[in-house]
Design an enzyme around this catalytic site. Structure first.
Site, mmCIF file in Angstrom:
data_model
loop_
_atom_site.group_PDB
_atom_site.id
_atom_site.type_symbol
_atom_site.label_atom_id
_atom_site.label_comp_id
_atom_site.label_asym_id
_atom_site.label_seq_id
_atom_site.Cartn_x
_atom_site.Cartn_y
_atom_site.Cartn_z
ATOM 1 C CE LYS A 194 0.906 0.954 4.325
ATOM 2 N NZ LYS A 194 1.469 2.049 5.124
ATOM 3 C CB THR A 251 -0.822 4.734 3.657
ATOM 4 O OG1 THR A 251 -1.051 4.004 4.820
ATOM 5 C CG2 THR A 251 0.756 4.918 3.448
#
Length: 338
Positions: A194, A251
């Site tokens: 990610k 994120t």
């Protein structure tokens, strides 16, 4: 749970925040690091101003430069060191440890060169008679929010569900909750990959694009990291959970994320070496991009966002051309996995 002694290896932002969670829960915490001035500040001023300017930690949290001291009588050991030094620190732990402990890690990355997940490195370097099955602590979490006790929900993943439950009890309190999972491959690959998509989301922002583009790169990014994870043996459902889409959202959308900030700076035309120097912290997404690109080429997994970011970082391609080329060339069925 009765009072436990925990050695937290790595007094970075996340290691410090997790040390505070454990201390809040009444456990004895010893932070180990290798920067004398940082350890001195933690012990004398109960601050870690390298990461948190205004936070004062409980004076019960101890810090040390001596790994043997940190590990002595520990019930559990938590690795929170950068990916590139995980193997080195694991070797040192194996030399110093004299009894069996619950072994955890809360870092997110894949080792350059070997392409290995961090739990595999720990399994290789630390004999099984000195540790439990590795427990991975991962999920949507900014250290800057956990340190001020914002509500945080993450995952404890292990092949041994009992070890995962121990870690769940160790950390969980009114603001910090862990959910157990046995899909270690899925949780670790989600946590590592990610970061690449966060760099891409930041780059789009730096290029001046808005929420539509952000949603596109996050959603298609989830599809490609799921493709690679499943190829490596993960359960696709893991990517719909906290350590997958949850971590990707936090994120890929926040200025707290150093990966997003690095991508944003790339999109604005800054040079990578300047970005890394100014950040003053490890940007895991940069090295993970190279590892993921190499794995995708080796296994034949279609990863257009990763490829675009790889070309921009490592081949000097124009960031805007790379990302727009990727977005405009992807003609696929939405539910296509291979």
């Amino acid at each position: 749970m009765s009072k436990q002694k925990i050695a937290v290896l790595g007094p970075g932002s996340w290691g410090t925040a997790l040390a505070q969670v454990l201390n809040d829960n009444g456990h004895e915490v010893c932070l180990w690091g290798n920067l004398p001035e940082q350890i001195e500040e933690l012990n004398s001023q109960h601050k870690n101003t390298l990461y948190f300017k205004d936070i004062v930690l409980d004076d019960k949290i101890k810090a040390t430069l001596d790994l043997e001291e940190a590990l002595r009588d520990a019930d559990a050991v938590l690795f929170v060191v950068p990916t590139k030094v995980t193997r080195l620190v694991a070797k040192q732990v194996a030399e110093c440890l004299e009894h069996k402990v619950i072994m955890m890690h809360a870092s997110k990355g894949l080792e350059p060169g070997t392409h290995e997940r961090l739990s595999v490195i720990l399994e290789e370097e630390i004999p099984s008679d000195l540790r439990s099955d590795i427990v991975v602590v991962s999920g949507p979490s900014h250290a800057e929010e956990t340190i001020v006790r914002d509500i945080t929900l993450i995952t404890a993943a292990s092949k041994d569900l009992e070890a995962a439950k121990y870690v769940q009890k160790l950390f969980s309190n009114s603001y910090f909750r862990l959910y157990t999972n046995t899909d270690v491959i899925g949780v670790e690959t989600a946590g590592a990959l990610k970061n690449i998509i966060a760099v891409g989301a930041g780059a789009l922002h730096g290029l001046g694009y808005g929420d539509n583009a952000k949603a596109a790169v996050i959603t298609r990014g989830l599809a490609e990291i799921t493709r690679l994870g499943v190829k490596l043996g993960a359960d696709p459902l893991t990517y719909s959970g906290l350590s997958g889409v949850g971590d990707l959202i936090v994120t890929g959308t926040s200025v707290h994320s150093r990966n997003w900030r690095a991508g944003d700076a790339l999109g604005r035309g800054e040079k990578l070496e300047d970005i890394e120097r100014n950040m003053g912290m490890v940007i895991e997404g940069i090295s993970t991009t190279k590892v993921a690109y190499e794995i995708s080429q080796e296994l034949g997994v279609y990863m257009p966002i990763t490829t675009a970011i790889y070309k921009a970082i490592y081949e000097g391609a124009d960031v805007k051309e790379s990302i727009l080329g990727m977005m405009s060339n992807e003609f696929r069925s939405e539910n296509e996995w291979h």
